[in-house]
Design a protein around this motif. Structure first.
Motif, PDB file in Angstrom:
ATOM      1  N   TYR A  33       1.037  -0.866   0.040  1.00  0.00           N
ATOM      2  CA  TYR A  33      -0.143  -0.350  -0.412  1.00  0.00           C
ATOM      3  C   TYR A  33       0.817   1.148  -0.227  1.00  0.00           C
ATOM      4  O   TYR A  33       1.710   1.502   0.787  1.00  0.00           O
ATOM      5  CB  TYR A  33      -0.745  -0.335   1.777  1.00  0.00           C
ATOM      6  CG  TYR A  33      -1.566  -1.502   1.924  1.00  0.00           C
ATOM      7  CD1 TYR A  33      -0.807  -1.961   2.165  1.00  0.00           C
ATOM      8  CD2 TYR A  33      -3.279  -1.793   1.452  1.00  0.00           C
ATOM      9  CE1 TYR A  33      -1.439  -3.771   2.470  1.00  0.00           C
ATOM     10  CE2 TYR A  33      -3.371  -2.458   1.766  1.00  0.00           C
ATOM     11  CZ  TYR A  33      -2.921  -3.289   2.652  1.00  0.00           C
ATOM     12  OH  TYR A  33      -3.621  -4.622   2.500  1.00  0.00           O
ATOM     13  N   ILE A  47      -2.852   4.094  -3.007  1.00  0.00           N
ATOM     14  CA  ILE A  47      -2.817   3.277  -4.172  1.00  0.00           C
ATOM     15  C   ILE A  47      -2.598   1.398  -3.701  1.00  0.00           C
ATOM     16  O   ILE A  47      -1.918   2.037  -1.921  1.00  0.00           O
ATOM     17  CB  ILE A  47      -1.974   3.162  -5.257  1.00  0.00           C
ATOM     18  CG1 ILE A  47      -1.873   1.596  -6.608  1.00  0.00           C
ATOM     19  CG2 ILE A  47      -0.498   3.010  -4.871  1.00  0.00           C
ATOM     20  CD1 ILE A  47      -1.226   1.927  -7.956  1.00  0.00           C
ATOM     21  N   TYR A  48      -2.741   0.447  -3.965  1.00  0.00           N
ATOM     22  CA  TYR A  48      -3.001  -1.454  -3.581  1.00  0.00           C
ATOM     23  C   TYR A  48      -2.625  -1.801  -4.042  1.00  0.00           C
ATOM     24  O   TYR A  48      -3.701  -1.867  -5.656  1.00  0.00           O
ATOM     25  CB  TYR A  48      -4.296  -0.915  -2.686  1.00  0.00           C
ATOM     26  CG  TYR A  48      -4.603  -2.893  -2.185  1.00  0.00           C
ATOM     27  CD1 TYR A  48      -5.593  -3.141  -2.536  1.00  0.00           C
ATOM     28  CD2 TYR A  48      -3.432  -3.201  -1.742  1.00  0.00           C
ATOM     29  CE1 TYR A  48      -6.017  -4.456  -2.319  1.00  0.00           C
ATOM     30  CE2 TYR A  48      -3.898  -5.137  -0.876  1.00  0.00           C
ATOM     31  CZ  TYR A  48      -5.003  -5.179  -1.460  1.00  0.00           C
ATOM     32  OH  TYR A  48      -5.333  -6.646  -1.317  1.00  0.00           O
ATOM     33  N   PHE A  49      -1.539  -2.940  -4.191  1.00  0.00           N
ATOM     34  CA  PHE A  49      -1.077  -3.551  -4.880  1.00  0.00           C
ATOM     35  C   PHE A  49      -1.726  -5.435  -4.153  1.00  0.00           C
ATOM     36  O   PHE A  49      -1.494  -5.184  -3.184  1.00  0.00           O
ATOM     37  CB  PHE A  49      -0.012  -4.046  -5.533  1.00  0.00           C
ATOM     38  CG  PHE A  49       0.189  -2.450  -6.527  1.00  0.00           C
ATOM     39  CD1 PHE A  49       1.723  -1.235  -5.502  1.00  0.00           C
ATOM     40  CD2 PHE A  49       0.398  -2.760  -7.533  1.00  0.00           C
ATOM     41  CE1 PHE A  49       1.190  -0.444  -6.620  1.00  0.00           C
ATOM     42  CE2 PHE A  49       1.110  -1.423  -7.998  1.00  0.00           C
ATOM     43  CZ  PHE A  49       1.805  -0.380  -7.503  1.00  0.00           C
ATOM     44  N   GLN A  50      -1.768  -6.187  -4.650  1.00  0.00           N
ATOM     45  CA  GLN A  50      -2.227  -7.767  -3.962  1.00  0.00           C
ATOM     46  C   GLN A  50      -2.243  -8.821  -5.082  1.00  0.00           C
ATOM     47  O   GLN A  50      -2.422  -8.579  -6.809  1.00  0.00           O
ATOM     48  CB  GLN A  50      -3.656  -8.023  -3.640  1.00  0.00           C
ATOM     49  CG  GLN A  50      -4.260  -9.109  -2.660  1.00  0.00           C
ATOM     50  CD  GLN A  50      -3.076 -10.010  -2.517  1.00  0.00           C
ATOM     51  OE1 GLN A  50      -2.679  -8.710  -1.300  1.00  0.00           O
ATOM     52  NE2 GLN A  50      -2.605 -11.045  -2.554  1.00  0.00           N
ATOM     53  N   PRO A  55      -4.095  -3.452  -9.660  1.00  0.00           N
ATOM     54  CA  PRO A  55      -4.125  -2.251  -8.061  1.00  0.00           C
ATOM     55  C   PRO A  55      -5.502  -1.751  -8.676  1.00  0.00           C
ATOM     56  O   PRO A  55      -5.844  -1.046  -9.482  1.00  0.00           O
ATOM     57  CB  PRO A  55      -2.350  -1.366  -8.431  1.00  0.00           C
ATOM     58  CG  PRO A  55      -2.575  -2.024 -10.001  1.00  0.00           C
ATOM     59  CD  PRO A  55      -2.900  -3.067 -10.840  1.00  0.00           C
ATOM     60  N   ASP A  56      -5.771  -1.577  -6.789  1.00  0.00           N
ATOM     61  CA  ASP A  56      -6.839  -0.363  -6.583  1.00  0.00           C
ATOM     62  C   ASP A  56      -6.184   1.194  -6.942  1.00  0.00           C
ATOM     63  O   ASP A  56      -5.205   1.227  -5.615  1.00  0.00           O
ATOM     64  CB  ASP A  56      -7.117  -0.852  -5.100  1.00  0.00           C
ATOM     65  CG  ASP A  56      -8.091   0.606  -4.734  1.00  0.00           C
ATOM     66  OD1 ASP A  56      -8.670  -0.175  -3.789  1.00  0.00           O
ATOM     67  OD2 ASP A  56      -8.260   0.983  -5.352  1.00  0.00           O
ATOM     68  N   LYS A  57      -5.930   1.653  -7.941  1.00  0.00           N
ATOM     69  CA  LYS A  57      -5.277   2.923  -8.149  1.00  0.00           C
ATOM     70  C   LYS A  57      -6.736   3.939  -7.536  1.00  0.00           C
ATOM     71  O   LYS A  57      -6.387   5.537  -7.664  1.00  0.00           O
ATOM     72  CB  LYS A  57      -5.216   2.750  -9.407  1.00  0.00           C
ATOM     73  CG  LYS A  57      -4.260   2.570  -9.576  1.00  0.00           C
ATOM     74  CD  LYS A  57      -4.147   2.476 -11.730  1.00  0.00           C
ATOM     75  CE  LYS A  57      -3.557   1.613 -12.330  1.00  0.00           C
ATOM     76  NZ  LYS A  57      -3.392   2.009 -13.696  1.00  0.00           N
ATOM     77  N   GLU A  68       4.476   1.561  -9.321  1.00  0.00           N
ATOM     78  CA  GLU A  68       4.123   0.327 -10.581  1.00  0.00           C
ATOM     79  C   GLU A  68       4.864  -1.138  -8.966  1.00  0.00           C
ATOM     80  O   GLU A  68       5.801  -0.545  -8.541  1.00  0.00           O
ATOM     81  CB  GLU A  68       4.798  -0.184 -11.888  1.00  0.00           C
ATOM     82  CG  GLU A  68       6.008   1.149 -11.658  1.00  0.00           C
ATOM     83  CD  GLU A  68       6.971   0.347 -12.859  1.00  0.00           C
ATOM     84  OE1 GLU A  68       6.168   0.462 -13.382  1.00  0.00           O
ATOM     85  OE2 GLU A  68       7.956   0.411 -13.078  1.00  0.00           O
ATOM     86  N   ARG A  69       4.559  -2.229  -9.211  1.00  0.00           N
ATOM     87  CA  ARG A  69       5.159  -3.453  -8.500  1.00  0.00           C
ATOM     88  C   ARG A  69       5.484  -4.321  -9.050  1.00  0.00           C
ATOM     89  O   ARG A  69       4.880  -5.570  -9.681  1.00  0.00           O
ATOM     90  CB  ARG A  69       4.157  -3.577  -7.236  1.00  0.00           C
ATOM     91  CG  ARG A  69       4.754  -4.122  -6.286  1.00  0.00           C
ATOM     92  CD  ARG A  69       4.284  -4.966  -5.393  1.00  0.00           C
ATOM     93  NE  ARG A  69       4.645  -5.439  -4.268  1.00  0.00           N
ATOM     94  CZ  ARG A  69       3.875  -7.027  -3.644  1.00  0.00           C
ATOM     95  NH1 ARG A  69       2.789  -6.103  -3.265  1.00  0.00           N
ATOM     96  NH2 ARG A  69       4.484  -6.877  -2.339  1.00  0.00           N
ATOM     97  N   SER A  75       8.062  -1.720  -5.039  1.00  0.00           N
ATOM     98  CA  SER A  75       7.753  -0.555  -5.664  1.00  0.00           C
ATOM     99  C   SER A  75       8.072   0.757  -5.769  1.00  0.00           C
ATOM    100  O   SER A  75       8.400   1.076  -5.016  1.00  0.00           O
ATOM    101  CB  SER A  75       6.222  -1.036  -4.964  1.00  0.00           C
ATOM    102  OG  SER A  75       5.329   0.068  -5.347  1.00  0.00           O
TER     103      SER A  75
END
Lengths: 113, 114
Positions: A33, A47-50, A55-57, A68-69, A75
């Motif tokens: 996050y 923003i959230y990466f899972q 991602p949830d932008k 980006e991750r 990230s």
């Protein structure tokens, strides 16, 4: 290291320049996050990466912001054409699974002159 | 619209006494609440959490109480110690299965005096 690592710890740049902030999450943590904390404010979700999911932008304040991750680990948060209102502490967090407590890095203090 | 509110920006408590930090929320979709502690120039550190199916969770000197009908939670620290001096953030999360982003309050600065 054992915790979330962010670099640089401080960044001062001129208005209009691009900046790139880096986050190394805790090894094995699938969720990552980005938040920011402006002066006198609470933390604001960005923003959230899972895993490999999109991602949830939803928290990105403008199209000047992107993240980006790579490889599900490190990230980078990029801010293009920085503005003075972008000045804040940018915090990265990771968690082993999405619904587990998030562990935060010490943040990058960004100052736009 | 501030969905998580911490109306007291600061609190001063004597060492050994109880510290009570308060938090109110407006979004009835929140199902999980957390408290974080933050020292200057450091990131927030997770302290304690509570699920909406409970009304109390205790961990050592820290207890969190949740009153769902009032949409209110509080963090009790007893006894307070000088090392507890920090900014405390209340955070909330919407129901599991959706994005796990946290919504934070603006923080309460706790000062524990000798």
């Amino acid at each position: 290291g054992a915790g979330v690592s962010q670099s640089p710890s401080n960044k001062v740049t001129e208005k209009g320049k691009d900046v790139e902030l880096r986050c190394d999450p805790i090894s094995g943590h699938t969720a990552l996050y980005w938040y920011r904390q402006s002066l006198g404010q609470g933390l604001e979700f960005l923003i959230y990466f899972q895993g490999n999911s999109a991602p949830d932008k939803s928290g990105l304040p403008s199209d000047r912001f992107s993240a980006e991750r790579t490889g599900g680990s490190v990230s980078t948060l990029t801010i293009q054409r920085t503005q003075q209102e972008d000045s804040a502490v940018y915090l990265c967090a990771s968690s082993r699974q999405p619904n587990q407590p998030q562990h935060f890095g010490d943040g990058t203090r960004l100052s736009i002159l | 619209d501030q969905q998580v509110k911490q109306n007291s920006p600061s609190l001063s408590v004597q060492e050994g006494r109880i510290s009570i930090l308060n938090c109110d929320y407006t979004n009835s979709m929140f199902d999980y609440f957390l408290w974080y502690k933050k020292y200057p120039a450091e990131g927030p550190t997770f302290l304690i959490s509570i699920s909406s199916i409970k009304d109390k969770n205790e961990d050592g000197r820290f207890t969190v109480f949740l009153n769902k009908s009032a949409k209110h939670l509080s963090l009790h620290i007893v006894p307070s110690q000088p090392g507890d001096s920090a900014v405390y953030f209340c955070a909330a999360r919407v129901r599991a299965g959706t994005a796990s982003k946290l919504t934070f309050g603006t923080g309460t600065r706790l000062q524990v005096t000798l």
